[in-house]
Design an enzyme around this catalytic site. Structure first.
Site, PDB file in Angstrom:
ATOM      1  N   SER A   1       0.835  -1.195   0.000  1.00 52.78           N
ATOM      2  CA  SER A   1       0.000   0.000   0.000  1.00 52.78           C
ATOM      3  C   SER A   1       0.874   1.251   0.000  1.00 52.78           C
ATOM      4  CB  SER A   1      -0.968  -0.046   1.179  1.00 52.78           C
ATOM      5  OG  SER A   1      -2.004   0.890   1.030  1.00 52.78           O
TER       6      SER A   1
ATOM      7  N   GLU B 254      -9.146  -5.321  -4.322  1.00 55.21           N
ATOM      8  CA  GLU B 254      -8.467  -4.355  -3.456  1.00 55.21           C
ATOM      9  C   GLU B 254      -9.429  -3.510  -2.620  1.00 55.21           C
ATOM     10  OE1 GLU B 254      -5.350  -4.080  -2.870  1.00 55.21           O
ATOM     11  OE2 GLU B 254      -4.141  -4.612  -4.617  1.00 55.21           O
TER      12      GLU B 254
ATOM     13  N   HIS C 152      -7.434  -5.931   0.024  1.00 56.99           N
ATOM     14  CA  HIS C 152      -6.226  -5.141   0.231  1.00 56.99           C
ATOM     15  C   HIS C 152      -5.511  -5.640   1.487  1.00 56.99           C
ATOM     16  CE1 HIS C 152      -3.861  -1.581  -0.637  1.00 56.99           C
ATOM     17  NE2 HIS C 152      -3.999  -1.116   0.596  1.00 56.99           N
TER      18      HIS C 152
END
Length: 563
Positions: A228, A360, A475
């Site tokens: 990320s 995600e 995610h």
């Protein structure tokens, strides 16, 4: 007598130092409380075992002076040496962040038992996990982990490194960097250039170059990897002149510097909002910065909450939404926008492994952004408002909102199919952000001559704190497998452990050789002009041209935007 006493103390001190040197050199780190000499002083860590493999663990190692007082909004400075033996057996404080950082850490936690985080402005510490080397054994590759969290949250202590260190035969370093206002506040001029968090990362990499050999790590074989915001940071440092020579391979998991939100184009606007909420309004940016330096850590956290970072609001003008503070083009870390540098091919051609998860935007991000995915969204007016509120993240104009809705959502709306609508919305936001930016970065680095390996992580991971309805990889879902949670937590089925072992081998192989392939692993082709990639799942296989039609749609949309 006084002179004799002094000589005796000197001899005893010298004897202790020599004992420590010999102890370290002869592999005395096999003891339960290993001692180690670094550039700044002696550390005492602890030892754990992964099967029969002993791992030395050193926690809370300072790589900078505390960034407090006059060092707030300033580049990090090397730590002061310490006298005696420094205890390195307890987790350090995490960098100052809002309370939702605790929730994120619980969600991403890879250790058997969750470690409750303590937040502090004094947070520039790192954790090291290193296999014990036999005398004369070659140094091991080093992997440096960059935590994610939208540049607002994240902690080195969320992650347990023993499994990957043992099974991959690597030395793992988990760093921390300043976050939010303290990490990325910028006035756009010399009074507060910004990028403090990135400068922290670079300082940690310099520490690695100067000290990691003492832990059995090879400073000439350093791999950066992150997820990320951590992945974006890794991608950004690949084009930063300050980071050149500090690493030799790189891995970006769900994020690259190509994401539009990675760079804040007008930092002064956000700086003025922060100053106003802090009671530090002033025409002079110098006075503004001095005022913000005088705030307590608690006051900074309160201002951060009042900024409503990372919160969606379809009733607000998107231009007024500050999703998060991010890096800036400061002429120091970044002489120009990273995308401009990538477009020109101004990047050192090091091996690069990068990828995305196939869902995600499933649960993690909507939850943190306080987005309620419900059936009230299923009409054209509401969805247009929602998409427009995301325009900075999606990188779309107001005129393009209905075009995007038509491409992804209109048939689900007309059929009143909530499940289809939800899944399409997850795809839309993931495609526009992580997937598009990752593919573009892969192409830039490929064209610059780098060996590139692309993946799509597809395995639906269960979470200990939430049951997720969508059968995709959210995610951060890959992290538990990468850091060996199916082994360390001890409650997973055989398939989960085999998949985790496969991931650890791929990543460790890449750290060893710049190529993820190895014995008994499904072949991972390079990302060349044919754009082959690896689909990571229980039935890992090769794919070609990830989301080709949707990526063509987004490419055409971006090209049609006015410069």
């Amino acid at each position: 007598m006084a002179e004799a006493g002094w000589n005796m103390k000197w001899i005893l001190g010298l004897s202790l130092t020599l004992c420590l040197v010999v102890q370290t050199a002869l592999g005395a780190l096999h003891t339960k409380e290993p001692l180690l000499i670094t550039k700044h002083g002696i550390l005492q860590g602890k030892q754990v075992h992964v099967g029969d493999t002993p791992i030395q663990v050193f926690l809370g190692i300072p790589f900078s002076k505390p960034p407090v007082g006059t060092r707030r909004f300033a580049p990090p400075e090397p730590p002061l040496p310490w006298n005696g033996i420094r205890d390195a057996t307890t987790y350090p404080p995490s960098c100052l962040q809002e309370s939702w950082g605790q929730i994120l850490s619980m969600y991403l936690n890879t250790r058997k038992q969750y470690k409750w985080l303590h937040f502090s402005e004094d947070c520039l510490y790192l954790n090291v996990y290193a296999p014990v080397l036999a005398p004369g054994a070659p140094l091991l590759p080093v992997m440096v982990w960059f935590p994610g969290g939208a540049f607002l949250a994240g902690s080195a202590s969320t992650y347990e490194g023993s499994e990957l260190a043992a099974r991959g035969k690597v030395v793992l370093v988990f760093l921390q960097y300043r976050l939010g206002i303290l990490g990325f506040f910028s006035t756009g001029n010399s009074h507060a250039r910004g990028n403090w968090g990135l400068l922290d990362q670079i300082a940690a990499l310099r520490w690695v170059q100067e000290n990691i050999e003492a832990f059995g790590g090879d400073p000439d074989s350093v791999t950066l990897f992150g997820q990320s915001a951590g992945a974006m940071s890794v991608s950004g440092l690949m084009v930063s002149p300050l980071a050149q020579g500090l690493f030799h391979q790189a891995i970006s998991q769900s994020g690259t510097a190509v994401l539009k939100a990675f760079i804040t184009p007008d930092p002064l606007t956000s700086a003025k909002k922060i100053a106003h909420l802090a009671g530090c309004d002033h025409n002079s940016t110098k006075v503004m910065v001095e005022c913000l330096r005088s705030l307590s850590a608690e006051e900074v956290t309160l201002v951060s909450k009042r900024m409503s970072f990372f919160q969606a609001n379809s009733h607000k003008d998107p231009k007024e939404i500050v999703w998060f503070l991010s890096p800036v083009v400061d002429g120091v870390v970044f002489p120009e926008d990273p995308v401009v540098l990538l477009t020109r091919g101004q990047v050192k051609p090091v091996p690069y492994l990068l990828g995305v998860n196939n869902a995600e935007f499933e649960w993690n991000l909507p939850f943190l952004m306080k987005i309620q995915l419900n059936q009230r969204m299923m009409n054209q007016t509401n969805i247009n408002k929602i998409l427009w509120s995301f325009n900075v993240l999606l990188n779309i104009t107001k005129e393009q909102v209905p075009v995007v809705a038509r491409e992804y959502l209109n048939d689900a709306i007309s059929n009143h199919d909530w499940k289809m609508f939800r899944n399409r919305l997850i795809d839309l936001i993931g495609d526009a952000t992580f997937v598009y930016a990752t593919l573009q970065a892969a192409r830039y680095h490929r064209d610059a001559g780098s060996p590139v390996y692309l993946y799509e992580f597809k395995h639906h991971a269960s979470s200990g704190i939430i049951i997720k309805p969508y059968n995709g990889a959210d995610h951060g879902d890959e992290l538990s497998y990468l850091f060996g949670s199916p082994f360390s937590k001890g409650s997973s089925a055989g398939e989960e452990k085999e998949f985790s072992l496969q991931m650890m081998k791929y990543w460790a192989n890449f750290a060893h050789t710049g190529n993820p392939n190895g014995e008994k692993l499904p072949y991972w082709p390079r990302f060349d002009k044919d754009e082959k990639y690896l689909q990571l799942d229980f039935d890992t296989r090769v794919g070609v041209k990830l989301k080709e039609k949707k990526m063509a749609f987004w490419s055409q949309l971006r090209q049609s935007q006015k410069p």
